[in-house]
Every structure is written in structure tokens, then in C-alpha cells.
Write a protein that holds these residues in place. Structure first.
Motif, PDB file in Angstrom:
ATOM      1  N   ALA A 174       0.834  -1.211   0.000  1.00 19.04           N
ATOM      2  CA  ALA A 174       0.000   0.000   0.000  1.00 19.04           C
ATOM      3  C   ALA A 174       0.865   1.255   0.000  1.00 19.04           C
ATOM      4  N   ARG A 175       1.919   1.250   0.778  1.00 21.25           N
ATOM      5  CA  ARG A 175       2.816   2.414   0.826  1.00 21.25           C
ATOM      6  C   ARG A 175       3.424   2.678  -0.555  1.00 21.25           C
ATOM      7  N   GLN A 176       3.906   1.633  -1.213  1.00 21.91           N
ATOM      8  CA  GLN A 176       4.520   1.823  -2.527  1.00 21.91           C
ATOM      9  C   GLN A 176       3.503   2.357  -3.534  1.00 21.91           C
ATOM     10  N   ASN A 200     -10.764   4.131  10.821  1.00 20.79           N
ATOM     11  CA  ASN A 200      -9.692   3.329  10.238  1.00 20.79           C
ATOM     12  C   ASN A 200      -8.344   3.926  10.648  1.00 20.79           C
ATOM     13  N   LYS A 201      -8.003   3.726  11.902  1.00 16.68           N
ATOM     14  CA  LYS A 201      -6.815   4.374  12.467  1.00 16.68           C
ATOM     15  C   LYS A 201      -5.523   3.911  11.792  1.00 16.68           C
ATOM     16  N   ARG A 202      -5.483   2.641  11.399  1.00 17.17           N
ATOM     17  CA  ARG A 202      -4.258   2.133  10.761  1.00 17.17           C
ATOM     18  C   ARG A 202      -4.004   2.854   9.435  1.00 17.17           C
ATOM     19  N   ILE A 204      -5.188   5.833   8.531  1.00 12.26           N
ATOM     20  CA  ILE A 204      -4.899   7.244   8.802  1.00 12.26           C
ATOM     21  C   ILE A 204      -3.445   7.416   9.221  1.00 12.26           C
ATOM     22  N   GLN A 205      -2.949   6.490  10.029  1.00  8.21           N
ATOM     23  CA  GLN A 205      -1.547   6.549  10.444  1.00  8.21           C
ATOM     24  C   GLN A 205      -0.622   6.438   9.234  1.00  8.21           C
ATOM     25  N   LEU A 206      -0.946   5.535   8.307  1.00 11.11           N
ATOM     26  CA  LEU A 206      -0.143   5.399   7.089  1.00 11.11           C
ATOM     27  C   LEU A 206      -0.192   6.685   6.273  1.00 11.11           C
ATOM     28  N   TYR A 207      -1.371   7.247   6.098  1.00 11.71           N
ATOM     29  CA  TYR A 207      -1.500   8.476   5.317  1.00 11.71           C
ATOM     30  C   TYR A 207      -0.729   9.626   5.963  1.00 11.71           C
ATOM     31  N   ASN A 208      -0.804   9.732   7.283  1.00 18.48           N
ATOM     32  CA  ASN A 208      -0.028  10.765   7.983  1.00 18.48           C
ATOM     33  C   ASN A 208       1.458  10.626   7.714  1.00 18.48           C
ATOM     34  N   SER A 209       1.942   9.383   7.712  1.00 20.42           N
ATOM     35  CA  SER A 209       3.377   9.150   7.525  1.00 20.42           C
ATOM     36  C   SER A 209       3.846   9.516   6.123  1.00 20.42           C
ATOM     37  N   LEU A 210       2.889   9.630   5.187  1.00 24.02           N
ATOM     38  CA  LEU A 210       3.233   9.954   3.803  1.00 24.02           C
ATOM     39  C   LEU A 210       2.924  11.413   3.451  1.00 24.02           C
ATOM     40  N   GLY A 211       2.600  12.229   4.445  1.00 28.92           N
ATOM     41  CA  GLY A 211       2.431  13.655   4.195  1.00 28.92           C
ATOM     42  C   GLY A 211       1.006  14.145   4.122  1.00 28.92           C
ATOM     43  N   PHE A 212       0.040  13.301   4.451  1.00 32.14           N
ATOM     44  CA  PHE A 212      -1.350  13.743   4.484  1.00 32.14           C
ATOM     45  C   PHE A 212      -1.711  14.234   5.880  1.00 32.14           C
ATOM     46  N   SER A 213      -2.584  15.227   5.925  1.00 32.52           N
ATOM     47  CA  SER A 213      -3.129  15.680   7.198  1.00 32.52           C
ATOM     48  C   SER A 213      -4.629  15.889   7.043  1.00 32.52           C
TER      49      SER A 213
END
Length: 225
Positions: A174-176, A200-202, A204-213
Motif C-alpha cells: 500500500a505504501r509503494q 480506520n486508524k491504521r 490514517i496513520q499510514l497516510y499521515n506518515s506519507l504527508g497527508f493531514s
């Protein structure tokens, strides 16, 4: 320009996704095989009433709103899904190349439908691929992860249908795929955004780590005529 994100479905139906749109000046919709989303210029009774007569009886619709709504009584509310809208900081991310990404086409639709039915990333139909830019990861010839784009409004493009087969999670797929979509959108001079269930906290955490807020709440109403 950010105001378009307050009503992204409506603006998508009237701008970059207009070729997929049907309806009137104040109320529009996609064919059900593309997307269940409907868009209203203003979420008021008059605009609901304009759309109601042209939809088939029993049609399931999806309405997105940044504010809570009073749905007219003639519609049946099947479900209410609290969500969030997230916007990217527009900073490119070094691409990952652990797994080859392959463009997806209509020949892959059966596999895409099977994967989305298994993982439920959001509504996905026989012709949702018309939104474009879908990519996938395959294992032994089987589609195991994918992502693409959906609502396209002036200045912004939505990343959607991010999903991974349960047997292939925790591999970075998913990250790639997200990084590929993010960089593709930024290269066009636009800003990535997306929507997610608020529980869907997991993800949201992934999206935050990729620059989303988080920009705002986004309430989803599943309606039936």
C-alpha cells in the motif's frame, strides 16, 4: 481554490470528471457501474428533489458532505459512515521499487472487483476504472494490491481504492502504491487528497506518515430511492 474540497463530488461531476456525469445544473450523478456518488450544488431539499425523479427506483446512492445533513423523508438512509478528508503537503517522496507496479486496464476488471469485494476499500463497480490511473501489484499472476484515482477537481486529484489482499499485508504494498500515486499527481501540478473512514486508524496513520493531514470531517450517507 480549496473550496472545491468542501463539495468534491459536485465539482468533479462538473469539471474533470464531467464526461462521466449525468443530470442537471444543480444535481448530477455517475452511472451506477462507475460510482454510486451523487453530487448536489447545495445539499438542500430543492436539489434533492431535482435528482429524485431521474434515478431508477431502488437505486443506491452515496452522498458526501462536510456537514451533517437532514435527508428528505422520501429517501431511505441505509447507513451513515463518518469519515475524514485528508490533503497532502505536496512534497514528493522518494519512490519505492521493491515490487513492480503494473498499469491496470479493463482486462483486469474482474480481478479488481474481486479484490475490492474482499477488502472493501469503498465502492467499486464494473466501470470504476474509467476514473483512471490504476496500478497494481501481482504475485504469481494474481492481483494482490492496487490503488488509483477517483474524484478529479480543479487543483486536486483524489487517491482511491487503496487495498491489499489480506494474505499480503505488512509487505509495504500500500505504501509503494500510494507513493506512486502521490508523485504522479504532484508532477501534474495538482495536490493529492483522499477520504477515509474516521475509525480506520491504521490507514490514517499510514497516510499521515506519507504527508497527508486531516482537512475536515466528511460524512457519507448511503441512500436508497
Amino acid at each position: 481554490m480549496e473550496d472545491v474540497l468542501n463539495n468534491p463530488v459536485w465539482y468533479a461531476l462538473n469539471t474533470h470528471n464531467a464526461k462521466l456525469a449525468y443530470g442537471f445544473d444543480n444535481a448530477k450523478y455517475f452511472n451506477t457501474d462507475v460510482s454510486p456518488f451523487i453530487g448536489l450544488r447545495d445539499n438542500d431539499i430543492d436539489h434533492f428533489d431535482q435528482l429524485y425523479p431521474v434515478l431508477n427506483e431502488g437505486r443506491i446512492c452515496l452522498l458526501a458532505s462536510t456537514v451533517l445533513l437532514d435527508i428528505p423523508a422520501k429517501w431511505t438512509t441505509i447507513a451513515f459512515v463518518p469519515g475524514v478528508q485528508m490533503v497532502h503537503n505536496n512534497i514528493k517522496i522518494p519512490a519505492l521499487d521493491f515490487h513492480p507496479l503494473k498499469p491496470l486496464s479493463e482486462s483486469n476488471c474482474a480481478d479488481m472487483l474481486a479484490l475490492t469485494q474482499l477488502t472493501n476499500p469503498g465502492p467499486f463497480g464494473n466501470n470504476t476504472i474509467q476514473f483512471g490511473h490504476y496500478e497494481g501489484i501481482f504475485d504469481d499472476g494474481n492481483l494482490v494490491a492496487m490503488a488509483g484515482q477517483r474524484m478529479h477537481v480543479p487543483g486536486y486529484a483524489e487517491i482511491s481504492a487503496v487495498c491489499t489482499h489480506p494474505d499480503f499485508t505488512s509487505k509495504g504494498y500500500a505504501r509503494q502504491l500510494l507513493i506512486s500515486q502521490i508523485n504522479r499527481i504532484i508532477l501534474t501540478g495538482e495536490t493529492p487528497f483522499l477520504h477515509c473512514r474516521s475509525d480506520n486508524k491504521r490507514a490514517i496513520q499510514l497516510y499521515n506518515s506519507l504527508g497527508f493531514s486531516e482537512r475536515s470531517a466528511m460524512h457519507f450517507y448511503i441512500l436508497k430511492k
